[in-house]
Write an enzyme that holds these catalytic residues in place. Structure first.
Site, short mmCIF file in Angstrom:
data_model
loop_
_atom_site.label_atom_id
_atom_site.label_comp_id
_atom_site.label_asym_id
_atom_site.label_seq_id
_atom_site.Cartn_x
_atom_site.Cartn_y
_atom_site.Cartn_z
N HIS A 113 -41.09 -61.56 96.51
CA HIS A 113 -40.64 -60.47 97.40
C HIS A 113 -41.19 -59.18 96.78
CE1 HIS A 113 -37.31 -58.52 99.92
NE2 HIS A 113 -37.55 -57.55 99.05
N CYS A 127 -35.49 -49.66 99.77
CA CYS A 127 -34.09 -49.98 99.49
C CYS A 127 -33.32 -48.68 99.26
CB CYS A 127 -33.98 -50.88 98.25
SG CYS A 127 -32.30 -51.13 97.69
N ASN A 154 -42.01 -53.51 101.86
CA ASN A 154 -42.57 -54.76 101.33
C ASN A 154 -44.04 -54.84 101.67
OD1 ASN A 154 -39.60 -55.44 102.14
ND2 ASN A 154 -40.20 -56.95 100.63
P1 HMG Z 1 -17.14 -51.87 97.34
O1 HMG Z 1 -16.88 -50.48 97.81
O2 HMG Z 1 -17.05 -52.16 95.89
O3 HMG Z 1 -16.32 -52.98 98.14
O4 HMG Z 1 -18.61 -52.27 97.84
P2 HMG Z 1 -14.82 -53.18 98.42
O5 HMG Z 1 -14.60 -54.67 98.41
O6 HMG Z 1 -13.97 -52.32 97.55
O7 HMG Z 1 -14.68 -52.69 99.93
C1 HMG Z 1 -14.86 -51.32 100.29
C2 HMG Z 1 -14.92 -51.21 101.80
O8 HMG Z 1 -16.06 -51.93 102.29
C3 HMG Z 1 -13.72 -51.84 102.50
O9 HMG Z 1 -13.52 -51.11 103.71
C4 HMG Z 1 -14.18 -53.21 102.83
O10 HMG Z 1 -13.51 -53.80 103.92
C5 HMG Z 1 -15.63 -52.95 103.20
P3 HMG Z 1 -12.45 -49.93 103.83
O11 HMG Z 1 -11.15 -50.56 103.45
O12 HMG Z 1 -12.89 -48.87 102.83
O13 HMG Z 1 -12.57 -49.47 105.23
N1 HMG Z 1 -16.47 -54.14 103.02
C6 HMG Z 1 -17.28 -54.62 103.97
N2 HMG Z 1 -17.53 -54.24 105.23
C7 HMG Z 1 -18.40 -54.98 105.93
N3 HMG Z 1 -19.05 -56.06 105.44
C8 HMG Z 1 -18.83 -56.45 104.18
C9 HMG Z 1 -17.91 -55.73 103.37
N4 HMG Z 1 -17.47 -55.86 102.13
C10 HMG Z 1 -16.59 -54.88 101.90
N5 HMG Z 1 -19.47 -57.52 103.71
C11 HMG Z 1 -20.15 -53.92 98.63
C12 HMG Z 1 -19.15 -53.55 97.55
C13 HMG Z 1 -20.90 -55.11 98.09
C14 HMG Z 1 -19.41 -54.26 99.90
C15 HMG Z 1 -21.10 -52.70 98.86
O14 HMG Z 1 -21.58 -52.27 97.65
C16 HMG Z 1 -22.24 -53.03 99.77
O15 HMG Z 1 -22.06 -53.31 100.95
N6 HMG Z 1 -23.48 -52.99 99.23
C17 HMG Z 1 -24.67 -53.37 100.00
C18 HMG Z 1 -25.86 -52.65 99.47
C19 HMG Z 1 -27.07 -53.09 100.22
O16 HMG Z 1 -27.01 -53.64 101.32
N7 HMG Z 1 -28.26 -52.81 99.62
C20 HMG Z 1 -29.51 -53.13 100.22
C21 HMG Z 1 -29.80 -54.59 100.27
S1 HMG Z 1 -30.34 -55.28 98.73
C22 HMG Z 1 -32.05 -55.00 98.73
O17 HMG Z 1 -32.55 -54.31 99.57
C23 HMG Z 1 -32.88 -55.71 97.70
C24 HMG Z 1 -33.65 -56.90 98.28
O18 HMG Z 1 -34.47 -56.51 99.34
C25 HMG Z 1 -34.51 -57.53 97.17
C26 HMG Z 1 -35.36 -56.51 96.41
O19 HMG Z 1 -36.19 -55.82 97.03
O20 HMG Z 1 -35.17 -56.44 95.21
C27 HMG Z 1 -32.70 -57.98 98.79
MG MG Z 2 -36.45 -55.64 99.15
#
Ligand code: HMG
Ligand code: MG
Length: 311
Positions: free
Chosen positions: A210, A243, A252
């Protein structure tokens, strides 16, 4: 080093609708996301990361994942997947009839904290019940490891550190681990060393590349990985993306560029390059961007020359 994948086939996982769009500052309408996926399917892409069921506060662009998946007209043989960081995300993905999900870890502690607000160990603990639930539901789980060739906060990352996280995800039950060069600082030599380290504990057939293209090395890294025997790659049509938690990283490697390379090497992807380039044009126009794909640009220039010769 071996001579290109022996099967003669390369699997392409199109991540444009997720990785490509997640960082867009203005909200991309659901209908545009759905139309992009429709065009990708028409071009013969059979593995598409269509959404991310993550917190909408963290990544607002992905908030309409359920709607996107509901509105796509499904095609036989096409696997639509989504990122899920926890059980809440998994339940939402299941509800939206995702064919497959992906959990995402990192080889760097700082990136893990910034991206998913927990340590690497905590993230693995969080994924265990996701993988278990997925097993019960008959849903395949893919795994990601980010920062495999460098971290935006920690710099160089030891390949052995990557290999440890990769192995843990594989042991847990992820059928394939995608090695993410999140910031695109990797080079062919580093890519080969990485694959060598990771394939000690995980079969090469369960590893994917990736590569983000920030430093222009992504297609060279794909070629180096092909030469190491890797046969599965993530790419993004038109090279869209970045990201939100990796400042300065670009999209990508462009899917058009990977398909062109594979076609020229006699490796089968099942994707029609002309139809793919049209999907790329569609999304570039919708985003108001010039494509990042060198191949798509060359194809458009050739078309323009042909047309002007025919006038
Ligand atoms: P947090 O704040 O620690 O989570 O975030 P929490 O469990 O304390 O929950 C906080 C709030 O988020 C709550 O809502 C939860 O219900 C909600 P509130 O009570 O405040 O209204 N929540 C959710 N809502 C919807 N769907 C869920 C979910 N989980 C909790 N699944 C968390 C932790 C992991 C949720 C947060 O940090 C997060 O969503 N991060 C995602 C970051 C992301 O998407 N980054 C980009 C993708 S990774 C990438 O691009 C790399 C990749 O391409 C590979 C590469 O290139 O290296 C894959
Ligand atoms: Mg990526």
């Amino acid at each position: 080093m071996v001579d290109l994948p022996v099967s003669g086939k390369v699997r392409i996982v199109e991540v444009g609708p997720r990785d490509g769009l997640q960082n867009e500052p203005s909200f991309v309408p659901t209908a545009t996301k759905v139309e992009l996926i429709r065009r990708l399917m028409k071009a013969g892409v059979i593995a598409i990361e269509a959404a991310a069921f993550v917190s909408p506060k963290w990544v607002p662009q992905m908030a309409d994942g359920a709607q996107v998946l509901r509105e796509i007209e499904r095609r036989e043989g096409v696997v639509l997947s989504a990122l899920v960081p926890n059980l809440k995300g998994f339940d939402a993905a299941l509800e939206a009839r995702c064919d497959e999900v992906a959990v995402f870890a990192a080889a760097s502690e700082s990136f893990s904290q910034k991206n998913i607000n927990c340590s690497v160990d905590e993230s693995i603990d969080r994924f265990e019940p996701v993988v278990e639930r997925a097993r019960q539901e008959g849903v395949r789980v893919r795994g990601y490891v980010s920062c495999v060739l460098g971290c935006p906060f920690e710099g160089e990352i030891d390949p052995l550190q990557v290999a440890r996280v990769t192995s843990r995800l594989y042991q847990m039950g992820c059928y394939e681990i995608s090695l993410g060069d999140t910031i695109g600082t990797g080079t062919p030599a580093k890519t080969r060393r990485l694959i060598e380290a990771c394939s000690k504990d995980v079969p090469l057939s369960a590893l994917a590349g990736h590569f983000h293209d920030t430093w222009g090395m992504a297609i060279a890294n794909v070629y180096a990985a092909l030469q190491s025997g890797m046969a599965s790659f993530d790419s993004s049509v038109s090279g869209i993306g970045g990201c939100p938690y990796s400042p300065g990283a670009t999209g990508n490697v462009a899917t058009e560029d990977v398909v062109y390379l594979c076609d020229e090497l006699g490796l089968h992807t099942g994707i029609d390059l002309a139809a793919l380039a049209e999907a790329g044009e569609f999304i570039s126009t919708a985003l108001g961007r010039v494509t990042s794909s060198r191949v798509a640009r060359a194809m458009a220039a050739r078309r323009a020359r042909t047309m002007s010769n025919n006038v």
